[in-house]
Write an enzyme that holds these catalytic residues in place. Sequence first.
Site, PDB file in Angstrom:
ATOM      1  N   GLU A 142      -4.860  -4.583  10.845  1.00  0.00           N
ATOM      2  CA  GLU A 142      -3.878  -3.512  10.966  1.00  0.00           C
ATOM      3  C   GLU A 142      -4.155  -2.709  12.239  1.00  0.00           C
ATOM      4  O   GLU A 142      -4.987  -1.791  12.226  1.00  0.00           O
ATOM      5  CB  GLU A 142      -3.955  -2.580   9.754  1.00  0.00           C
ATOM      6  CG  GLU A 142      -3.667  -3.259   8.441  1.00  0.00           C
ATOM      7  CD  GLU A 142      -3.198  -2.260   7.382  1.00  0.00           C
ATOM      8  OE1 GLU A 142      -2.105  -2.463   6.850  1.00  0.00           O
ATOM      9  OE2 GLU A 142      -3.902  -1.277   7.127  1.00  0.00           O
ATOM     10  N   GLU A 198      -6.863   4.754   7.852  1.00  0.00           N
ATOM     11  CA  GLU A 198      -6.692   6.174   7.502  1.00  0.00           C
ATOM     12  C   GLU A 198      -7.960   6.718   6.840  1.00  0.00           C
ATOM     13  O   GLU A 198      -8.265   7.906   6.972  1.00  0.00           O
ATOM     14  CB  GLU A 198      -5.442   6.339   6.615  1.00  0.00           C
ATOM     15  CG  GLU A 198      -4.173   6.134   7.443  1.00  0.00           C
ATOM     16  CD  GLU A 198      -2.998   5.540   6.689  1.00  0.00           C
ATOM     17  OE1 GLU A 198      -3.016   5.507   5.460  1.00  0.00           O
ATOM     18  OE2 GLU A 198      -2.048   5.087   7.367  1.00  0.00           O
ATOM     19  N   HIS A 208      -9.539   1.070   5.123  1.00  0.00           N
ATOM     20  CA  HIS A 208      -8.238   1.307   5.764  1.00  0.00           C
ATOM     21  C   HIS A 208      -8.439   2.285   6.925  1.00  0.00           C
ATOM     22  O   HIS A 208      -9.263   3.196   6.846  1.00  0.00           O
ATOM     23  CB  HIS A 208      -7.236   1.864   4.747  1.00  0.00           C
ATOM     24  CG  HIS A 208      -5.843   1.861   5.265  1.00  0.00           C
ATOM     25  ND1 HIS A 208      -5.384   2.816   6.157  1.00  0.00           N
ATOM     26  CD2 HIS A 208      -4.804   1.008   5.070  1.00  0.00           C
ATOM     27  CE1 HIS A 208      -4.121   2.538   6.457  1.00  0.00           C
ATOM     28  NE2 HIS A 208      -3.756   1.436   5.823  1.00  0.00           N
ATOM     29  N   ASN A 245       0.866  -1.180   0.000  1.00  0.00           N
ATOM     30  CA  ASN A 245       0.000   0.000   0.000  1.00  0.00           C
ATOM     31  C   ASN A 245       0.904   1.232   0.000  1.00  0.00           C
ATOM     32  O   ASN A 245       1.494   1.559   1.025  1.00  0.00           O
ATOM     33  CB  ASN A 245      -0.908  -0.024   1.240  1.00  0.00           C
ATOM     34  CG  ASN A 245      -1.753   1.234   1.349  1.00  0.00           C
ATOM     35  OD1 ASN A 245      -1.808   2.049   0.425  1.00  0.00           O
ATOM     36  ND2 ASN A 245      -2.413   1.390   2.487  1.00  0.00           N
ATOM     37  N   LYS A 249       0.033   4.226  -0.219  1.00  0.00           N
ATOM     38  CA  LYS A 249      -0.645   5.404   0.362  1.00  0.00           C
ATOM     39  C   LYS A 249      -0.437   6.599  -0.577  1.00  0.00           C
ATOM     40  O   LYS A 249      -0.376   6.409  -1.790  1.00  0.00           O
ATOM     41  CB  LYS A 249      -0.138   5.654   1.780  1.00  0.00           C
ATOM     42  CG  LYS A 249      -0.224   4.382   2.631  1.00  0.00           C
ATOM     43  CD  LYS A 249      -0.056   4.611   4.081  1.00  0.00           C
ATOM     44  CE  LYS A 249      -0.173   3.281   4.812  1.00  0.00           C
ATOM     45  NZ  LYS A 249      -0.115   3.411   6.247  1.00  0.00           N
TER      46      LYS A 249
HETATM   47  P1  13P Z   1       3.244   0.788   7.570  1.00  0.00           P
HETATM   48  O1  13P Z   1       3.809  -0.494   7.021  1.00  0.00           O
HETATM   49  O2  13P Z   1       3.911   2.020   7.027  1.00  0.00           O
HETATM   50  O3  13P Z   1       3.169   0.766   9.065  1.00  0.00           O
HETATM   51  O4  13P Z   1       1.727   0.887   7.038  1.00  0.00           O
HETATM   52  C1  13P Z   1       0.876  -0.193   7.197  1.00  0.00           C
HETATM   53  C2  13P Z   1      -0.377   0.081   6.461  1.00  0.00           C
HETATM   54  O5  13P Z   1      -1.172   0.910   6.857  1.00  0.00           O
HETATM   55  C3  13P Z   1      -0.611  -0.668   5.219  1.00  0.00           C
HETATM   56  O6  13P Z   1      -1.908  -0.497   4.759  1.00  0.00           O
END
Ligand code: 13P
Length: 245
Positions: A162, A93, A91, A9, A11
């Site tokens: 997560e 976020e 997700h 991901n 992001k």
């Molecule tokens: P990190 O690996 O940067 O902690 O992020 C995890 C994540 O949110 C993947 O969707």
Amino acid sequence: MRRKLVAANWKMHGSRALTEQLLSALAARPPSCEVAVFPPFPYLAQALALAEGRLDIGAQDLSAHAQGAYTGEVSAAMLADLGVRRVLAGHSERRQYHHEDDLLITAKLERAFEQGLMPILCVGETLQQREHGTTEATLAAQLATPLRVLGERSALLTIAYEPVWAIGTGCTATAAQVQAAHAFIRSQLAARDAKLSKLIRVLYGGSVKAANAPELFAQPDVDGGLVGGAALDANEFLAICAAAR
Ligand code: 13P
């Protein structure tokens, strides 16, 4: 036996140059596990061309609506039309910054299935929820609506556990914490339908790195990872993939 899946991901990171660099590296040294890459929307077409069908390209989000006057939204049909095969939904976020709730996330999952996309449903507790002992209640609540509404279609889900406190913090959950959460998620699936708990892959996400991936992926209920920051470095991501056998 569930085959391991390692998903990247990105992001809101990347550029045309980084897309070229990361996808070319993966194409040159294809990992033996299943791999899916989720770049930002503007790079999907480029990523699909570079992947040449050797790995799945997915979108980080999709609209809960099928089509219409929804400025800024991207529909499941558009993603499928482009050749995208997977999509993330729920997700943390998106839950946190865009106030997505379980009903909206479930509608997104339904749109994905209508277009033949394979969604990864993300769940996980905040630090406060863990400290208050409500991790399991949080996970159960996040799973309840999608599983109820989707019914038999749930078998096509992938789930990513997560924990919010482990995302982007460098503070990985311990292998024991991850295994316990995954076993709990599997028990929730089994409570709906025994076959779901055997079929559905449950990935772990939250500060996964090459150094901790082998121990995490060795847990019996961990079927791979959803990797954020470490997926932006081709060598690191390939090393994580190598840990998924
Ligand atoms: P990190 O690996 O940067 O902690 O992020 C995890 C994540 O949110 C993947 O969707």
